[in-house]
Design an enzyme around this catalytic site. Structure first.
Site, PDB file in Angstrom:
ATOM      1  N   GLY A  42       0.795  -1.220   0.000  1.00 35.23           N
ATOM      2  CA  GLY A  42       0.000   0.000   0.000  1.00 35.23           C
ATOM      3  C   GLY A  42       0.830   1.273   0.000  1.00 35.23           C
ATOM      4  O   GLY A  42       2.022   1.270  -0.317  1.00 35.23           O
ATOM      5  N   CYS A  44       1.885   3.020   2.517  1.00 37.50           N
ATOM      6  CA  CYS A  44       2.916   3.027   3.559  1.00 37.50           C
ATOM      7  C   CYS A  44       4.262   2.544   3.044  1.00 37.50           C
ATOM      8  O   CYS A  44       5.267   3.241   3.122  1.00 37.50           O
ATOM      9  CB  CYS A  44       2.462   2.166   4.742  1.00 37.50           C
ATOM     10  SG  CYS A  44       3.704   2.002   6.035  1.00 37.50           S
ATOM     11  N   GLY A 179       0.783  23.190   4.833  1.00 38.21           N
ATOM     12  CA  GLY A 179       0.339  22.286   5.891  1.00 38.21           C
ATOM     13  C   GLY A 179       1.447  22.001   6.884  1.00 38.21           C
ATOM     14  O   GLY A 179       2.494  21.468   6.505  1.00 38.21           O
ATOM     15  N   GLY A 181       1.477  19.885   9.379  1.00 41.85           N
ATOM     16  CA  GLY A 181       1.247  18.627  10.080  1.00 41.85           C
ATOM     17  C   GLY A 181       2.432  17.692   9.953  1.00 41.85           C
ATOM     18  O   GLY A 181       3.528  18.087   9.539  1.00 41.85           O
ATOM     19  N   ILE A 183       3.206  15.043   7.912  1.00 42.50           N
ATOM     20  CA  ILE A 183       3.796  14.780   6.607  1.00 42.50           C
ATOM     21  C   ILE A 183       4.585  15.984   6.094  1.00 42.50           C
ATOM     22  O   ILE A 183       5.714  15.850   5.613  1.00 42.50           O
ATOM     23  CB  ILE A 183       2.705  14.377   5.598  1.00 42.50           C
ATOM     24  CG1 ILE A 183       2.071  13.043   6.016  1.00 42.50           C
ATOM     25  CG2 ILE A 183       3.274  14.258   4.188  1.00 42.50           C
ATOM     26  CD1 ILE A 183       0.854  12.650   5.197  1.00 42.50           C
ATOM     27  N   LEU A 319      -3.039   5.995  10.962  1.00 46.00           N
ATOM     28  CA  LEU A 319      -1.704   5.511  11.310  1.00 46.00           C
ATOM     29  C   LEU A 319      -1.557   4.059  10.879  1.00 46.00           C
ATOM     30  O   LEU A 319      -2.464   3.250  11.091  1.00 46.00           O
ATOM     31  CB  LEU A 319      -1.467   5.631  12.816  1.00 46.00           C
ATOM     32  CG  LEU A 319      -1.499   7.048  13.392  1.00 46.00           C
ATOM     33  CD1 LEU A 319      -1.514   7.004  14.911  1.00 46.00           C
ATOM     34  CD2 LEU A 319      -0.299   7.845  12.894  1.00 46.00           C
ATOM     35  N   HIS A 443      21.052   2.799  32.802  1.00 47.91           N
ATOM     36  CA  HIS A 443      21.794   4.064  32.791  1.00 47.91           C
ATOM     37  C   HIS A 443      23.094   3.888  32.022  1.00 47.91           C
ATOM     38  O   HIS A 443      23.764   2.870  32.177  1.00 47.91           O
ATOM     39  CB  HIS A 443      22.108   4.489  34.234  1.00 47.91           C
ATOM     40  CG  HIS A 443      22.978   5.708  34.326  1.00 47.91           C
ATOM     41  ND1 HIS A 443      22.487   6.975  34.131  1.00 47.91           N
ATOM     42  CD2 HIS A 443      24.318   5.833  34.566  1.00 47.91           C
ATOM     43  CE1 HIS A 443      23.483   7.850  34.270  1.00 47.91           C
ATOM     44  NE2 HIS A 443      24.590   7.175  34.534  1.00 47.91           N
TER      45      HIS A 443
END
Length: 464
Positions: A42, A44, A179, A181, A183, A319, A443
């Site tokens: 797809g 993604c 935009g 956002g 992307i 998402l 740590h």
């Protein structure tokens, strides 16, 4: 007459679709997956998450070497040159490896790949490339596509969408991103690091709509320091292209005098919309809501029994990992089992530098629901971040004032995308801030900042 009967047909082979198909096959269902692309995965894998992260990683390496940022660590370069063709080739190679991997998994799990576009012919049958296939159950997982902006026509040469922005053949002198956002900021970061001047035009008064207010302000401060020209409260009213350059007309969102901005490249990144066009949903008895989404029940079943929907075509954040989880759960429902997705605990990540990650409620959302306590710890006080000279950002933990249960976690840090997993797991098990505060963290690690932020909820951080 139908070509073949299946237990389940999944329409779409994005993250949700291919995962649902594989899970269903693992559960013993005769499964097929419809995909019209030449490769699986797809948006993604092909033109979204994966290639953008490849370019983000490569551009970050180039910027570190080219900017002289490594000199303080004793690493000097006589010269650094950008080979954009090779950078693009490595991106393409990574995409090919991953999409090919899904094809292998389909064969391994005996999932049939039906190549072509799907359109319903009835509630239990679809047409794919002129052939009719029937199934006891059908799942819609067709994802989303770029939301167009009226007055701005994408030509994929000068005015591009996210797909075009990943395939530029040269670094633009000036890129305007429409935009502010996720992307837009991610792809803007790629070309800023490679040498472009980048202007971000955002309609709202702050970038990163929907995120925690304090995170939005801190992110804007960091991005401006990196060289972004961020113009909030501004709308684009038109665009024209002439001689390989674009001219945008902009004006204040609240109204006012207009002005023009010239650019070598314009990226339109104002959001995404569900892909339902061409599915002939009406022949299945389905309709979409006011936002173009397909409404579903708790079992991901639509208003038509036997038809399921997941991912970007249904309500909720767009998402890939949300779609994957829904794909697994929905497949389990189709097999007669119970699938579970906790939509209150879905992390989100912005893969800029530093990364921005969040899970759960923002401080504004949490305050609207009741009394809260907030703990915050700056990355500049984290020993690993300070040693790495990587101190931008902070970690914030929001907890219920009475129960101490963690309601949300938000962070800006170089590896925030990995750090957020602990917060999500903690919230999934109903952890309190005290639970995180008294969990031993290795740590020195950046993850210690989450521990200290949790300690700060009760006013007891050690290193601040």
């Amino acid at each position: 007459m139908a070509e073949q009967d299946y237990d389940l047909i999944v329409i779409g082979a994005g993250p949700g679709g291919y995962v649902a198909a594989i899970r269903a096959a693992q559960l013993g269902l005769k499964t097929a997956c419809v995909e019209s692309r030449e490769t699986l995965g797809g948006t993604c894998l092909n033109v979204g998450c994966i290639p953008s992260k490849a370019m983000l990683h490569a551009s970050e390496l180039y910027h570190e070497a080219h900017s002289g940022a490594l000199a303080k660590f004793g690493i000097d370069f006589k010269s650094v040159a950008l080979n954009l063709d090779q950078m693009q080739a490595e991106k393409t190679k990574a995409v090919g490896e991953l999409t090919g991997g899904i094809e292998f998994l389909f064969k391994k799990n005996k999932v049939d790949w039906l190549k072509g576009h799907a359109a319903f012919t009835s509630p239990n049958s679809i047409d794919v490339a002129g052939k009719i296939y029937t199934a006891k159950k059908i799942m819609i997982a067709t994802g989303s596509s770029v939301t167009p902006l009226p007055g701005v026509d994408i030509d994929q040469k000068v005015i591009v969408d996210s797909t075009g922005a990943l395939a530029l053949s040269k670094v633009p002198k000036h890129m305007v991103v429409i935009g502010g956002g996720v992307i837009g900021l991610e792809l803007g970061s790629v070309w800023l690091r490679l040498g472009a001047e980048v202007t971000v035009v955002e309609y709202l008064d702050q970038i990163l709509p929907g995120m925690d207010g304090e995170v939005r302000k801190e992110a804007a401060k960091i991005f401006k320091k990196q060289g972004f020209n961020i113009r909030t409260g501004t709308k684009v009213t038109g665009a024209s292209v002439k001689g390989g350059k674009a001219t945008l007309t902009v004006e204040p969102s609240a109204g006012g005098a207009s002005e023009r901005i010239e650019a070598d490249c314009v990226l339109v990144a104002i959001g995404r919309r569900p892909n339902t066009e061409g599915l002939a949903l009406e022949k299945a008895g389905l309709t979409t809501n006011a936002r173009g989404q397909i409404d579903i029940g708790h079992d991901f079943q639509t208003s038509v029994p036997g038809i399921y929907a997941i991912g970007d075509v249904v309500p909720g954040p767009m998402l890939a990992h949300k779609a994957e989880d829904e794909g697994i759960a929905a497949a389990e429902f189709t097999a007669g089992l119970t699938g579970i997705v906790n939509h209150d605990v879905i992390p989100g990540v912005v893969y800029t530098y530093p990364e921005i990650a969040s899970v759960g409620l923002t401080e504004e959302e949490a305050k609207a629901k009741g009394e809260i306590k907030v703990g915050k710890f700056p990355m500049m006080a984290n020993s690993r971040a300070k040693t790495n000279r990587d101190t931008d950002g902070f970690v914030k933990v929001i907890a219920d004032a009475k129960t101490d249960r963690v309601l949300g976690v938000h962070m800006i840090a170089s590896i925030a995308g990995s750090m957020i997993a602990e917060a999500a797991l903690s919230m999934e098990f109903g952890a309190t801030s005290e639970d995180i505060a008294y969990t031993c963290h290795a740590h020195p690690t950046q993850a210690e900042a989450l521990k200290e932020a949790a300690m700060a909820v009760t006013g007891k951080p050690i290193h601040m």
